[in-house]
Scaffold this motif. Structure first.
Motif, mmCIF file in Angstrom:
data_model
loop_
_atom_site.group_PDB
_atom_site.id
_atom_site.type_symbol
_atom_site.label_atom_id
_atom_site.label_comp_id
_atom_site.label_asym_id
_atom_site.label_seq_id
_atom_site.Cartn_x
_atom_site.Cartn_y
_atom_site.Cartn_z
ATOM 1 N N GLU A 109 7.846 -69.634 30.115
ATOM 2 C CA GLU A 109 8.736 -68.948 31.056
ATOM 3 C C GLU A 109 9.249 -69.906 32.136
ATOM 4 N N LEU A 110 9.760 -71.040 31.655
ATOM 5 C CA LEU A 110 10.315 -72.056 32.543
ATOM 6 C C LEU A 110 11.808 -72.183 32.279
ATOM 7 N N VAL A 111 12.553 -72.399 33.343
ATOM 8 C CA VAL A 111 13.994 -72.632 33.256
ATOM 9 C C VAL A 111 14.290 -74.016 33.821
ATOM 10 N N VAL A 112 15.021 -74.839 33.068
ATOM 11 C CA VAL A 112 15.489 -76.130 33.553
ATOM 12 C C VAL A 112 17.005 -76.073 33.656
ATOM 13 N N VAL A 113 17.545 -76.559 34.766
ATOM 14 C CA VAL A 113 18.982 -76.519 35.014
ATOM 15 C C VAL A 113 19.446 -77.900 35.457
ATOM 16 N N GLY A 114 20.666 -78.254 35.074
ATOM 17 C CA GLY A 114 21.292 -79.494 35.495
ATOM 18 C C GLY A 114 22.641 -79.215 36.123
ATOM 19 N N PHE A 115 22.992 -80.008 37.137
ATOM 20 C CA PHE A 115 24.205 -79.747 37.909
ATOM 21 C C PHE A 115 25.164 -80.922 37.804
ATOM 22 N N SER A 116 26.392 -80.679 38.227
ATOM 23 C CA SER A 116 27.425 -81.712 38.184
ATOM 24 C C SER A 116 27.177 -82.823 39.186
ATOM 25 N N SER A 117 26.263 -82.621 40.112
ATOM 26 C CA SER A 117 25.923 -83.660 41.095
ATOM 27 C C SER A 117 24.821 -84.581 40.616
ATOM 28 N N GLY A 118 24.289 -84.351 39.418
ATOM 29 C CA GLY A 118 23.192 -85.164 38.913
ATOM 30 C C GLY A 118 21.822 -84.633 39.274
ATOM 31 N N VAL A 119 21.751 -83.504 39.950
ATOM 32 C CA VAL A 119 20.478 -82.899 40.346
ATOM 33 C C VAL A 119 20.004 -81.987 39.216
ATOM 34 N N PHE A 120 18.702 -81.998 38.961
ATOM 35 C CA PHE A 120 18.128 -81.046 38.015
ATOM 36 C C PHE A 120 16.964 -80.321 38.682
ATOM 37 N N GLY A 121 16.723 -79.105 38.226
ATOM 38 C CA GLY A 121 15.655 -78.300 38.785
ATOM 39 C C GLY A 121 14.837 -77.641 37.694
ATOM 40 N N TYR A 147 12.175 -74.391 37.246
ATOM 41 C CA TYR A 147 11.789 -73.165 37.936
ATOM 42 C C TYR A 147 10.882 -72.322 37.042
ATOM 43 N N GLN A 148 9.874 -71.735 37.704
ATOM 44 C CA GLN A 148 8.988 -70.809 37.014
ATOM 45 C C GLN A 148 9.531 -69.400 37.165
ATOM 46 N N MET A 149 9.692 -68.722 36.038
ATOM 47 C CA MET A 149 10.220 -67.366 36.024
ATOM 48 C C MET A 149 9.089 -66.390 35.721
ATOM 49 N N PRO A 150 9.188 -65.138 36.094
ATOM 50 C CA PRO A 150 10.352 -64.494 36.733
ATOM 51 C C PRO A 150 10.345 -64.557 38.265
ATOM 52 N N ASP A 151 9.359 -65.275 38.828
ATOM 53 C CA ASP A 151 9.243 -65.313 40.296
ATOM 54 C C ASP A 151 10.208 -66.298 40.929
ATOM 55 N N CYS A 176 10.333 -72.822 42.506
ATOM 56 C CA CYS A 176 10.831 -74.174 42.215
ATOM 57 C C CYS A 176 9.648 -75.124 42.031
ATOM 58 N N ILE A 177 9.529 -75.702 40.848
ATOM 59 C CA ILE A 177 8.462 -76.666 40.568
ATOM 60 C C ILE A 177 8.939 -78.078 40.886
ATOM 61 N N HIS A 178 10.151 -78.431 40.431
ATOM 62 C CA HIS A 178 10.728 -79.754 40.704
ATOM 63 C C HIS A 178 12.212 -79.582 41.012
ATOM 64 N N LEU A 179 12.693 -80.376 41.940
ATOM 65 C CA LEU A 179 14.122 -80.451 42.244
ATOM 66 C C LEU A 179 14.424 -81.907 42.571
ATOM 67 N N LEU A 180 14.919 -82.638 41.568
ATOM 68 C CA LEU A 180 15.111 -84.075 41.691
ATOM 69 C C LEU A 180 16.512 -84.449 41.247
ATOM 70 N N GLU A 190 8.355 -86.246 31.443
ATOM 71 C CA GLU A 190 7.211 -85.347 31.404
ATOM 72 C C GLU A 190 6.992 -84.790 32.810
ATOM 73 N N TRP A 191 7.235 -83.495 32.953
ATOM 74 C CA TRP A 191 7.276 -82.925 34.297
ATOM 75 C C TRP A 191 5.890 -82.736 34.904
ATOM 76 N N LYS A 192 4.843 -82.653 34.098
ATOM 77 C CA LYS A 192 3.507 -82.472 34.658
ATOM 78 C C LYS A 192 2.993 -83.754 35.304
ATOM 79 N N SER A 193 3.135 -84.863 34.603
ATOM 80 C CA SER A 193 2.694 -86.150 35.159
ATOM 81 C C SER A 193 3.787 -86.868 35.931
ATOM 82 N N GLU A 194 5.010 -86.343 35.884
ATOM 83 C CA GLU A 194 6.160 -86.927 36.575
ATOM 84 C C GLU A 194 6.381 -88.380 36.140
#
Length: 880
Positions: free
Chosen positions: A297-309, A311-315, A318-322, A355-359
C-alpha cells in the motif's frame, strides 16, 4: 565475417516506461532497442532486434517470459525474453499511450487513442493472426492515459485526459441493456489523470478501494460501499441471462456467481464513494509519473521538477520526499517486492534504481546526452572509453556493459581518446584546448597538457613507450608534442595548411603519421627533430589516417570516397579502394536531390584495421559500415547501424505524399500541446531561435558513424554512432567452420580415440573438425603428465584455434592451473613459431592475454580481501 550485434553502450534513456520483471530484471527502452539490466549480477545487455522507430511503451508478462513493446508509430513486437526473439508483430491503428498485461497473463489492455482495447495474449503456437481482439471500450472522450487490472483480471481501470477514471468489466452479459452497461465513472479531478490503481483488502484479497491521481498533484481515495443500487422492478417474468455459459435468473440485482468475494456485486455496477482527498503540494510542478504497490500500500510519485515522493496509504504518510534532478521524471515504478524504486529522466538520459529502506542506489546509469565523438579500447580489450559532445568521458566494462567511472573536467566537446600501453592510463583531447591524462586506479586527472595560446584539439596519439604525447589542432593546423613525464611542451610541428584530423604513431618505430584537409599525409620523425620526413599528396581532402598493426602499411580516406593504401617505407601507393557506391544511401528530409544523386556523406571519416591487418572497417556520414579485404580490395560485408525511422538519413526514397508546398510534412511544427503533457523530446530544437520562413530539421538526428575501433583481440569491434556505441562480437556466436575435413574426421572417431587413450590423436581430430565442444572435451581429457607430449604433436596450423579455446576456457572453466600449464607448455614448445607468425596469431594471443589479466585481477582482489579479513580476525582474537 561472423560478427553479430552484442550490446549498445553510451545510449541514453530517451523516454517511455521502464518495468522490473522477475524482481531483478530492469527492462527499459533505449531509442528503438530494448535494454535488459540484471540488477543482481550488474550486467546489462541490449536485445538484438530493432523497432522501426523509438519505443514508447513496454509491458512484461507476470511470469517474466514475454515482453510486449510498442513504438511511436503503433508497431508492436511480442518478444520471448528468455530466447531474446520476436515471436509476433502487429500494428495498432492509433498511437499507444499505455499497455499492461493482466495478472493471470491471459489478456493485454491497450490504451490506443480514446479506445481501451483488450487483446488475448499470444503464446508459443504458430498462428496466422496470434493477436485476438476480445473487447473494445469506446467510452472515453479523450486520450487514455493509464490502465490498471484488478487482481482477478476481471475489471479494468482506465484514466483519461477527460479528467475521469472509468471502471470496466471484462465480462460480456448477453441481453444486457446498453444503458446499464455504461462503466462507473470516478469524477472530481481538475486535470488529466496520470494514474489509477486498485486497492485490495489484505485479509480477503478482494478489491475494496481505488486510488486516482491527476497532473495537478491530487490523489483521491475511493471506497466500495456494500449497498444495493435502487433500480425499478421490471414487470412480468424475470429476464434470464448467460454469463460465460452459466444460466441464472436475473433478479432485482445483477449478481455474478464469480464475484462472491466482492460482496456479491459487480464492481462496475456497485456504489463507490469518495473517502479522502489529498494533495502532494508540489505546485507549480506537475505530476508526471506514479505507481502503486498493492501489497505494501505504497504510492510513488514523480514530478516535473525532478522531485519524487513515497507515501504510505491510506493514511497519506510521507516516507521520503527527495530530488533526483531538476528535470522531469518520466517513469516511476516498483519491483514485485516493493523494496526497489525505478526512476527515469528522459531529458538527462538517466535511469536510477533506489532501495528506499536503506536509502542506497542499486543502479545509477546515465548515457551520453549528446553524440559520442570518439571511442578507444584498452590494450586488453576489457575496457572501452567514450568521449562525447557533452564534455564527458565514460569508461565501460565491455563484458558487463556497465559504466564504472565518468570524468567531467573538460569544458568542451571531447574529440579524441587514447589508451596507454599500461592499460591504466587514458588520454583525452578536447576543443577546450587541453589534453588530459587520467589515472584509472584512482580515477583522477593527474596531468594536463596545454599550449601557450588556446587551441582546439581534434586528434591525439602516443608512441609505444608512452613518453611522447602528440595532438593535432583544428584552428592553427599545428601538431603539439609534450613529454608525458614532465608535462612540458617539447615541440610544435608546422607544415599542414588545414585542420589535422588524423594522427597515429607507427607500431614499430617512432614515425608519426598525420592527415589534414590540405590534401596531404605527412610522416614526422618526432624524436630526431627532423620535421616532416615524407609527404603523400592526394587530390582531395584527407579525413583520417591509420597504420596497419605491423607498421608496413598506411591507410587514409579522402573526401571523394576513396581509401588509399601506402607503403610508408618506400613511399609508394599500393592500391586504392573506391567506396562511394558502398557507403552511399540515405536521403535527408531537407535534401532536394535523391540519395543516388546526392554527393553529401559519400566518404569515409573513420578507419580501423583488424588485429591481423587482413581487413579494414570504414564508416562515415551514412547508415552503413563497410568491411573490406585489404589484399583483394573487395567489399566483404556491409553493416547497417540502424533501422530507426526516427532518425534522418535512414530512408533512400522519401514518400512524396509527405511533401507539401511548405516543405516536408514531418518538419512542419503544428504541435500546440502542452510540453508537460508527455515526454519532452530531448532532440527538439527551440523554435524561438528559428528564422521566419526557415525550414529547420526539428532536431532530427542524422544516422552516421563518427568513430570505429576494432578490439586488440580482434574478436569484437565498436562503432560510435548516432544511436550510441554499437558493439559487435563473435565470441558468443561461434559458427561451425571445419578447417581440414575428411571422411574419417567424425565425432565418433574422436570418441573412439579418447576411449583408446589416444589424447593426441583425439585433439588433432577435434581441431580438424573445429567443433568447439569437442575441442574442449579433448583438452580436459588429457592427463597433466601428458600435456607436454600432446602439445609437441600439434601442427602449427592448429595453434590459432587452440589458443582461442584456451582463452575461452580460462573465462569459464574452473581448472585454472590445468589450463595455465597448457599455455606454458605451448609457449615453450612453439615459442619460436609463434614469434615468427605473431601477426596472424595476434588476435588469439590478445584474447588469451585478456583472459589471464582478468583472472589475475580477480584472484588479486580475492587474496587482498582474505588478507585483510585474517588480519582483522587476528587483531580481534588477540585482545583480552
Amino acid at each position: 565475417m561472423n560478427y553479430r550485434f552484442q550490446n549498445l553502450l553510451g545510449a541514453p534513456y530517451r523516454g517511455g516506461n521502464a518495468v522490473v520483471s522477475n524482481n531483478t530484471l530492469l527492462i527499459s527502452p533505449i531509442g528503438n532497442r530494448i535494454s535488459v539490466t540484471d540488477l543482481l549480477k550488474s550486467e546489462t545487455l541490449t536485445l538484438p532486434f530493432q523497432s522501426s522507430s523509438n519505443i514508447s511503451r513496454i509491458a512484461a508478462s507476470p511470469d517474466g517470459v514475454f515482453l510486449i513493446a510498442v513504438d511511436d508509430n503503433g508497431r508492436c513486437q511480442f518478444i520471448n525474453l528468455r530466447r531474446r526473439a520476436v515471436l509476433h508483430r502487429m500494428q495498432f491503428k492509433k498511437p499507444v499511450s499505455c499497455i499492461k498485461f493482466s495478472p493471470n497473463g491471459e489478456f493485454i489492455a491497450v490504451g490506443a487513442g480514446k479506445l481501451v482495447e483488450i487483446w488475448r495474449s499470444p503464446g508459443f503456437r504458430k498462428e496466422f493472426f496470434p493477436f485476438e481482439l476480445v473487447r473494445t471500450f469506446a467510452n472515453c472522450n479523450n486520450k487514455v492515459t493509464c490502465v490498471d487490472w484488478s487482481p482477478d483480471s476481471k475489471y479494468l481501470l482506465a484514466g483519461s485526459k477527460d479528467l475521469t477514471v472509468r471502471l470496466f468489466s471484462l465480462k460480456k452479459v448477453r441481453g444486457e441493456v446498453s444503458s446499464k452497461s455504461k462503466p462507473f465513472m470516478f469524477l472530481g479531478h481538475r486535470e488529466a489523470i496520470v494514474g489509477a490503481f486498485f486497492g485490495v483488502d489484505k485479509k480477503t484479497n478482494a478489491v475494496d478501494k481505488v486510488y486516482t491521481l491527476s497532473r495537478d498533484g491530487a490523489i483521491f481515495g475511493w471506497r466500495y460501499v456494500d449497498e444495493k443500487l435502487d433500480e425499478p422492478e421490471s414487470p412480468g417474468t424475470p429476464e434470464r441471462m448467460e454469463v460465460d455459459g452459466i444460466s441464472d435468473v436475473k433478479k432485482r440485482k445483477n449478481v455474478d456467481v464469480d464475484d462472491e468475494r466482492n460482496g456479491g456485486f459487480e464492481l462496475h455496477k456497485g456504489k463507490w464513494e469518495l473517502v479522502k482527498k489529498d494533495f502532494f503540494m508540489q505546485a507549480p510542478a506537475k505530476l508526471t509519473a506514479c505507481d502503486y504497490h498493492k501489497g505494501l500500500e505504497l504510492v510513488v510519485v514523480g514530478f516535473s521538477s525532478g522531485v519524487f515522493g513515497l507515501y504510505q496509504m491510506p493514511d497519506f504518510v510521507c516516507i521520503h520526499l527527495l530530488s533526483v534532478s531538476r528535470e522531469k521524471i518520466t517513469t516511476a515504478s516498483f519491483n514485485e517486492l516493493g523494496n526497489w524504486l525505478t526512476f527515469g529522466c528522459a531529458k538527462l538520459g538517466q535511469l536510477l534504481v533506489w532501495e528506499w529502506k536503506s536509502e542506497s542506489y542499486i543502479l545509477k546509469q546515465q548515457g551520453h546526452y549528446f553524440d559520442v565523438n570518439t571511442i578507444a579500447y584498452s590494450p586488453d580489450s576489457q575496457l572501452l572509453a567514450t568521449g562525447a559532445d557533452d564534455n564527458k568521458i565514460k569508461v565501460w566494462n565491455v563484458s558487463s556493459g556497465f559504466c564504472f567511472v565518468t570524468f567531467s573536467e573538460h569544458t568542451n566537446a571531447v574529440t579524441a581518446l587514447h589508451f596507454m600501453a599500461s592499460n591504466h592510463c587514458l588520454l583525452s583531447a578536447s576543443l577546450d584546448g587541453t589534453v588530459r591524462a587520467w589515472d584509472l586506479f584512482r580515477y583522477r586527472n593527474f596531468r594536463t597538457f596545454t599550449t601557450p595560446s588556446s587551441r582546439q584539439f581534434v586528434s591525439l596519439a602516443s608512441d609505444q613507450s608512452g613518453e611522447v604525447i602528440c595532438a593535432g589542432t583544428l584552428d592553427s593546423f599545428e601538431i603539439f608534442v609534450w613529454s608525458m613525464k614532465t608535462g612540458r611542451l617539447l615541440d610544435v610541428l608546422s607544415g599542414h595548411e588545414g585542420p589535422v584530423h588524423g594522427l597515429m604513431f607507427s607500431p614499430t618505430n617512432a614515425i608519426l603519421a598525420s592527415s589534414s584537409w590540405d590534401r596531404t599525409v605527412r610522416l614526422w620523425d618526432v624524436f630526431d627533430g627532423k620535421g616532416s620526413v615524407e609527404t603523400f599528396p592526394h587530390t582531395h581532402d584527407v579525413l583520417t589516417v591509420v597504420y596497419r598493426p605491423d607498421g608496413k602499411q598506411l591507410a587514409c580516406s579522402t573526401l571523394d570516397g576513396q581509401i588509399h593504401f601506402w607503403d610508408p617505407i618506400d613511399g609508394l601507393l599500393m592500391y586504392t579502394i573506391e567506396g562511394r557506391r558502398d557507403i552511399a544511401g540515405g536521403r535527408l528530409m531537407t535534401d532536394r536531390r535523391t540519395a543516388a544523386n546526392s554527393t553529401s556523406g559519400k566518404c569515409f571519416t573513420t578507419l580501423s584495421y583488424s588485429a591481423d591487418g587482413n581487413y579494414i572497417l570504414a564508416g562515415g556520414s551514412s547508415r552503413y559500415i563497410c568491411m573490406y579485404d585489404v589484399a583483394d580490395q573487395v567489399l566483404l560485408r556491409k553493416f547497417q547501424i540502424t533501422l530507426n525511422l526516427s532518425l534522418d538519413g535512414v530512408l533512400d526514397v522519401l514518400n512524396s505524399k509527405n511533401m507539401t508546398d511548405a516543405g516536408p510534412l514531418n518538419l512542419i511544427d503544428d504541435d500546440n500541446s502542452d510540453v508537460d503533457d508527455g515526454v519532452d523530446k530531448q532532440t527538439r530544437v527551440n523554435s524561438s531561435y528559428d528564422l521566419p520562413g526557415s525550414m529547420q530539421n526539428r532536431g532530427r538526428p542524422i544516422a552516421r558513424t563518427k568513430c570505429l575501433r576494432i578490439a586488440p583481440t580482434g574478436r569484437s569491434w565498436a562503432a560510435a554512432t548516432t544511436e550510441g556505441v554499437l558493439v559487435y562480437s563473435m565470441d558468443d556466436n561461434f559458427i561451425f567452420d571445419p578447417t581440414d575435413l575428411d571422411i574419417d574426421v567424425t565425432p565418433e572417431a574422436i570418441e573412439a580415440a579418447l576411449g583408446e587413450n589416444q589424447p593426441s590423436r583425439a585433439l588433432i581430430l577435434s581441431l580438424r573438425l573445429n567443433e568447439d565442444n569437442l575441442i574442449k572435451k579433448c583438452i580436459v581429457a588429457v592427463a597433466p603428465v601428458d600435456i607436454k607430449a600432446v602439445v609437441a604433436s600439434i601442427p602449427f596450423k592448429y595453434l590459432n584455434r587452440l589458443i582461442q579455446t584456451f582463452a575461452e576456457l580460462l573465462e569459464n572453466c574452473p581448472h585454472l592451473e590445468f589450463i595455465l600449464r597448457w599455455c606454458q607448455e605451448l609457449s615453450k614448445c612453439h615459442g619460436h613459431s609463434i614469434q615468427q607468425n605473431s601477426r596472424n596469431l595476434l588476435p588469439a594471443l590478445k584474447s588469451l592475454q585478456k583472459a589471464i589479466t582478468r583472472l589475475h585481477q580477480d584472484l588479486g582482489d580475492t587474496c587482498s580481501s582474505n588478507e585483510y579479513m585474517l588480519r582483522y580476525l587476528c587483531s580481534t582474537t588477540s585482545k583480552p
